[in-house]
Each structure stands twice: as C-alpha cells, then as structure tokens.
Design an enzyme around this catalytic site. Structure first.
Site, PDB file in Angstrom:
ATOM      1  N   HIS A 186       2.754   6.044  -3.198  1.00 40.74           N
ATOM      2  CA  HIS A 186       2.956   7.485  -3.272  1.00 40.74           C
ATOM      3  C   HIS A 186       2.974   8.059  -4.682  1.00 40.74           C
ATOM      4  O   HIS A 186       2.661   9.257  -4.853  1.00 40.74           O
ATOM      5  CB  HIS A 186       4.230   7.852  -2.511  1.00 40.74           C
ATOM      6  CG  HIS A 186       4.111   7.598  -1.040  1.00 40.74           C
ATOM      7  ND1 HIS A 186       4.821   6.608  -0.380  1.00 40.74           N
ATOM      8  CD2 HIS A 186       3.327   8.174  -0.100  1.00 40.74           C
ATOM      9  CE1 HIS A 186       4.493   6.601   0.896  1.00 40.74           C
ATOM     10  NE2 HIS A 186       3.590   7.538   1.101  1.00 40.74           N
ATOM     11  N   TYR A 219       0.809  -1.216   0.000  1.00 38.36           N
ATOM     12  CA  TYR A 219       0.000   0.000   0.000  1.00 38.36           C
ATOM     13  C   TYR A 219       0.847   1.273   0.000  1.00 38.36           C
ATOM     14  O   TYR A 219       0.315   2.378   0.183  1.00 38.36           O
ATOM     15  CB  TYR A 219      -0.965   0.011   1.189  1.00 38.36           C
ATOM     16  CG  TYR A 219      -2.310  -0.590   0.855  1.00 38.36           C
ATOM     17  CD1 TYR A 219      -3.182   0.074   0.002  1.00 38.36           C
ATOM     18  CD2 TYR A 219      -2.699  -1.821   1.358  1.00 38.36           C
ATOM     19  CE1 TYR A 219      -4.415  -0.460  -0.321  1.00 38.36           C
ATOM     20  CE2 TYR A 219      -3.926  -2.372   1.036  1.00 38.36           C
ATOM     21  CZ  TYR A 219      -4.778  -1.687   0.199  1.00 38.36           C
ATOM     22  OH  TYR A 219      -5.996  -2.228  -0.134  1.00 38.36           O
TER      23      TYR A 219
END
Length: 645
Positions: free
Chosen positions: A421, A418
C-alpha cells in the site's frame, strides 16, 4: 571480503554450475530423442525430476546458499548472481512448498472436453487429474512449514497493538517517492492482485478488538477489525493451524477482467462476437446493481478503472482479429480464445515488464526475463522458437507442467508480501498528454470508489494514463503509508485503518514474525534493531514499539524497514517469495506450459501474446499517447514529460 571462504564458495559454485548445466543439456538431448524414461524424467505433477537431486545439483544448490548468505546474490557479478538465484530457487522449491491438505469437496461433476482448450469461469479443470486444483474457494497453501503457522494466543496476537504499529511506524510524515517506477505500476499490481487472490471482506459476526492508547484520535471505541472468514471445509475441533479459502481462482486467468464463476462471466459479455461490455465512448459501463458494481467494493479506484478499461478493450480487439481469421467461430469460441490470449498477455507483461521495473537490479532483470524467454533470450526465441526443453535455457512457457510434488495453490505468504500500500500516493496532478498542462489536482479519496468513474467522465482517458505514467508512486518503506488509508470508511460503512489491518491480518493468517520468517526462507535473522533498520532513529522507534524484542517485529514491518538491493522497490525478504512463486505460477498452469501452443491459442494468439507489450496495448487504444511514449520501452518506468506547445 577478505575471507577466503567466499572465494572457495565461488570456485565451488562455478564447478557445480558447470556440472549442473551439463546435466540439463544431457537431459534435454535425451528428451529430444524421445527417451524421457532413460533420462529419469518424472511424470507431470510429480516432485522435481530426479536429475535435480543428483550430486552436481546438491553441490550447486549448497554452494549457492553459502554464497548467498556470505556475500549476497545482489553483490555478485551478474552471471554469478544469476547462477546463485537458480540455486536459491531450487532450494525454495524443495523446502518451501507446503500443502495445507484436503481440498474442499468442490470437484466438478466430471471431465468436460470443451474445457480442454479454454479456461473455466471458476478455475476448475486446469489440471485434468485434479479438477478442483486452483479453483475458486479452495485453500491457500504455505511457503513455510505447516507447524510454523499456528496462530499466537489472542493476547500475543494484539501485542504490540496493530494500531500502535500503524501510527508510530507506518504514518506518512512526508511522501517518499519510488523514482524507478510510475503510478501505472501501482495500478497494475492492484489489477493483478484482484485477479489472483482474496480472503473476502471479513466476517461481520467475528471481530478483533484492537487496543488503543489514551490519546489515540481514532473516532470509535473500541477499534474493531473483522476476522477473516473461517474455512468451512475444516473439521470442527481440530488442533491443526487454521486454513483459509481463496475466493478467487488461484490461476493467472484474468478474473479481474472476467469475474469468477459463471454469473460473473456472463454478466460481462455482450453475447456478440465474443466481446465484453464497454461503452461506445470506450469507457467502462458500471452496472447499476450495487452487488455487481466494482466501485462499491473496497479497494476500487481510478487505477483499477484504467487497467480494467484497457484490457476489456484489448479483449475486444483480440476478438476482432480472431473473427477476421476464423469467420466461422461463434460467440463462445471467440470469447474463450480471446480470454485465454488476454490472460496470458497479462502474465507475460507482469513477468517481463512490471516485475523487472519494480526490482530493477541487473541480475533480476535478466532472471525474470529468463523465466519467460530463457537465457537464450527473446530474439533467438522469436527467430527459431525453443532450442531446449529446459526452462533455464528456453523459458517456462511451452515446457512440461510441473507442480514440484505439491498441489498448486497461491499461498498465505504470497498474499502478505503483495501488501504494498505505500505505493499509493495521497495527491495526484492530472495533466494533458498533448502539452503537459495541469488539468486539475485530486486527492486519493477523490479518485476512489464511485468517484473514479466521475473522473473518467471529466478527464480524457489518454490524459489519465499520461498523468499516471509521469508520476512517481510511494516507496515501500516505513513512514510512507497513505494517510487516507489509515482512516477511511468502506462502502459498507465500516471504518478502517488499513495499515493496522495489514499488520493484524498477517498475524491472524499465521505468517511467522519477521525473524522467524527469514529463518524459514533460509536467510539470516536480524540480530539487532540497528542491523535491521540501518538508521539509528528508525532503530530506536522499532525498539520502542516492539519493547526491545527483535523477535516480535512483524513481517511487514521488517520488510519495510530492511535495506533493499540496488534497484529494488521492495525487500530482499519479499523477493524470496517472488523467486519461488513467480516461476511456480507459470510452471503449474497447463495453459502457460504444455498447452501454450498454436493449437490451443491459435497462431494469431501466440503471436499476440509474444509480441505485445504494455506500450503496444496503450497505443492500440489511445494512439494520442504516441508522442508521450516516444522512446519508452517499459510502460511502468517513468515517462518523459511532454514539452509544452
């Protein structure tokens, strides 16, 4: 494919699937008759029920794995691809859930009946038999074998330098958009991550020193990255791989809205009618105390402000509806039920809206919706309810709670996949929802930290949602990391390169490097840099940075480099963790399984969860968005531009 092996595998999986589905139906019928013992069902929390280890299931899972490796699930017709993914998930459930052992001594003092129908502030008591399971400050688990998570020696940990990887492979040369989703998808996933996990802000007393090249423009020497805070529950002097604590609850419980622990819970409440604090103008009211102000924490920006505001308002709308239905309920009862409903709503939105938007392959769209509604589908579910005990047929919510033999936690590997960015753009055009005219432009720093609140004071909330809904995020690929996040100063004064931080953190947490990670997820490793990248120039860059050793490629680097399935914003490698954990977070949570009932949620609450979409949330609180959202069925896919007046 000219080989007959895929055809034989296809025939085998068709036969196996028929047998396996027959086993599901038989089990469901026996269960419905009240004969679970005769069907061989296991008690809750036990390893997967015995029917999953019968010969038909073994054939099915084996054939799925073969077809996935030889052809690829994403290249198969949707029904067969879906059947393969079911088998892949079965194998991952059997082989990729690992307990890091020994929960810290945080068990609550004893059972408390008032929490049987409400989530606790610290995440405890979700599992009545193991009250500390999944609560805040318990360990992350693993999706790879524990023996594979030993940290490398320090010299190897810093090779190649995380800063070199950042500069040479991550730096955004030009913005590469992800055109299948919008910037609301970026804001949403950060909102969810803030709910799910955190390793904390690092240990100020322990630092990594990152090697810098002679010409590196980094303004400080040496470059340092704070080490992750050590797990205090580990015995000193042990030889086992390191473990770390999740400072948030592991459950899908809305802690990004409600806080973690009793102080976080109480400080957000008005004390009247169950409601949360919000300004009279519908904007966030941030506390003056820096210790409580989210804008002083690294990572806060306009996207988090928008999502937090919308779901605080959604909580308060739920409270109004509950009070009208149950006028005798007090503040605590209204608050707790509204929290339960609001948290489940975010789980449903993520499962059937955000994730299908960001991995928009036809097979995965169907699979992810089936996680919630089952293959029988949403329309039938809403018409007649569950038609089967099987999660495959009627979805996971409402089934029995199942930990698949391993205590529930989120995992270190889950936290790594996860790290998305590149989704964050550097530049933003803020535009009016009414006519699309440009109001102002902004860079990411101008929308981050305390600046986020200043922007919401200047620009109408509906206009901000419209600006995010009509803009593209960045693609999750190499050379697309936000420029600002490669050199910024945290609110505490610490200078950071977040790309270098992500690379080093992955190594520090003991996540295997890319090829080994793929092997442990039952995928083929990349044999060459050219095979990994598919582009000669990128392959040459990878070869240079990793000194010609394909086995040293970092997991994040490899996931950003690899070719993605059609419609995917991220890699197939990351998707394997999603396949496993997207289901597990629902399967293990009693509030999303056995206690997902009208008795616990109320009939009003069940209808609210099942019938509300993200578009509904936006229109409930920002009705001026109605023209902009005309025809939009998924709020995380790009909205049409509003025609000029």
């Amino acid at each position: 494919m000219s080989s007959s092996r895929p055809r034989r595998a296809g025939t085998l999986i068709a036969v196996s699937a028929t047998a396996a589905l027959a086993a599901i139906v038989v089990r469901d019928r026996v269960s419905a008759a009240g004969s679970r013992a005769a069907a061989g069902a296991e008690p809750e929390g036990a390893p997967a029920a015995r029917y999953r280890d019968t010969l038909p299931w073994r054939l099915y899972n084996g054939a799925s794995a073969l077809l996935d490796r030889w052809v690829g699930w994403d290249r198969l017709p949707t029904p067969l691809g879906l059947a393969v993914l079911v088998g892949v998930r079965n194998v991952l459930r059997q082989r990729n859930l690992h307990d890091t052992g020994g929960l810290p001594d945080l068990d609550p003092a004893g059972p408390d009946r008032e929490w049987l129908t409400a989530r606790t502030p610290d995440g405890s008591r979700n599992d009545p038999d193991v009250p500390s399971m999944g609560m805040a400050n318990t360990r992350f688990g693993r999706n790879v074998p524990i023996a594979a998570t030993h940290r490398e020696p320090e010299a190897a940990m810093l090779t190649p330098s995380p800063r070199e990887v950042s500069l040479d492979l991550m730096t955004r040369r030009r913005f590469v958009p992800a055109t299948s989703v919008n910037v609301l998808a970026t804001a949403w996933i950060q909102f969810m991550v803030k709910d799910w996990f955190s390793h904390g802000q690092g240990d100020p007393a322990q630092r990594w020193e990152v090697p810098l090249a002679d010409g590196d423009p980094w303004p400080e020497r040496p470059m340092t990255i704070l080490k992750t805070v050590a797990d205090p529950s580990r015995p000193a002097g042990g030889t086992a791989p390191p473990t770390y604590l999740n400072t948030e609850t592991h459950w899908w419980d809305g802690s990004s809205i409600y806080g973690t622990g009793a102080p976080g819970d109480e400080q957000r409440r008005t004390g009247r009618d169950g409601k949360l604090v919000i300004g009279d103008d519908g904007r966030l009211r941030l506390p003056a105390d820096p210790a409580r102000n989210p804008a002083t924490v690294p990572g806060w920006w306009l996207g988090l402000n928008l999502m937090t505001t919308a779901f605080i308002r959604e909580h308060n709308a739920i409270c109004d509806a509950l009070k009208a239905e149950y006028p005798g309920w007090n503040d605590d009862e209204l608050y707790r039920r509204a929290r339960l409903i609001n948290a489940a709503l975010t789980a449903r939105i993520h499962t059937v809206e955000w994730t299908p938007a960001i991995i928009a392959h036809p097979t995965t769209v169907l699979a992810l919706r089936a996680n919630w509604w089952g293959l029988a589908g949403e329309k039938l579910h809403k018409l007649v309810g569950r038609i089967s005990d099987s999660e495959v047929i009627s979805g996971i919510p409402g089934t029995r709670t199942d930990h698949y033999g391993v205590p529930f936690t989120l995992t270190e590997e889950f936290s790594i996949v996860y790290r998305m960015h590149p989704l964050v753009p550097d530049d933003y055009a803020l535009r009016a929802a009414a006519d699309g005219r440009l109001l102002r432009t902004a860079t990411f720093p101008e929308l981050a930290g305390p600046h986020a609140q200043a922007v919401t004071d200047e620009v109408a909330m509906a206009d901000l949602f419209y600006s995010f809904g009509t803009a593209y995020p960045g693609a999750i690929v190499l050379h697309n990391f936000p420029r600002f996040l490669q050199e910024f100063r945290r609110p505490d004064g610490k200078l950071m390169d977040l790309a270098a931080h992500d690379i080093l953190r992955t190594r520090e947490l003991g996540v295997p490097r890319y090829n080994e990670f793929r092997r442990l997820l039952h995928l083929r490793p990349a044999r060459t840099f050219a095979e990994l990248a598919g582009d000669p120039e990128v392959a040459a860059e990878l070869h240079r940075v990793y000194r010609g050793d394909i086995e040293r490629v970092d997991t994040i680097t490899g996931m950003f480099a690899e070719k993605r399935p059609r419609g995917f914003a991220f890699s197939d490698t990351a998707f394997r963790i999603f396949v496993l954990m997207a289901s597990r977070r629902l399967n293990s949570d009693r509030f999303l399984t056995r206690d997902f009932t009208p008795h616990v949620y109320t009939p009003l609450g069940m209808a609210w969860v099942q019938n509300t979409t993200m578009v509904d949330v936006l229109l409930r609180h920002y009705p001026e968005l109605r023209p902009a959202l005309r025809g939009v069925t998924n709020a995380f896919q790009p909205w049409p531009d509003t025609p000029a007046a």
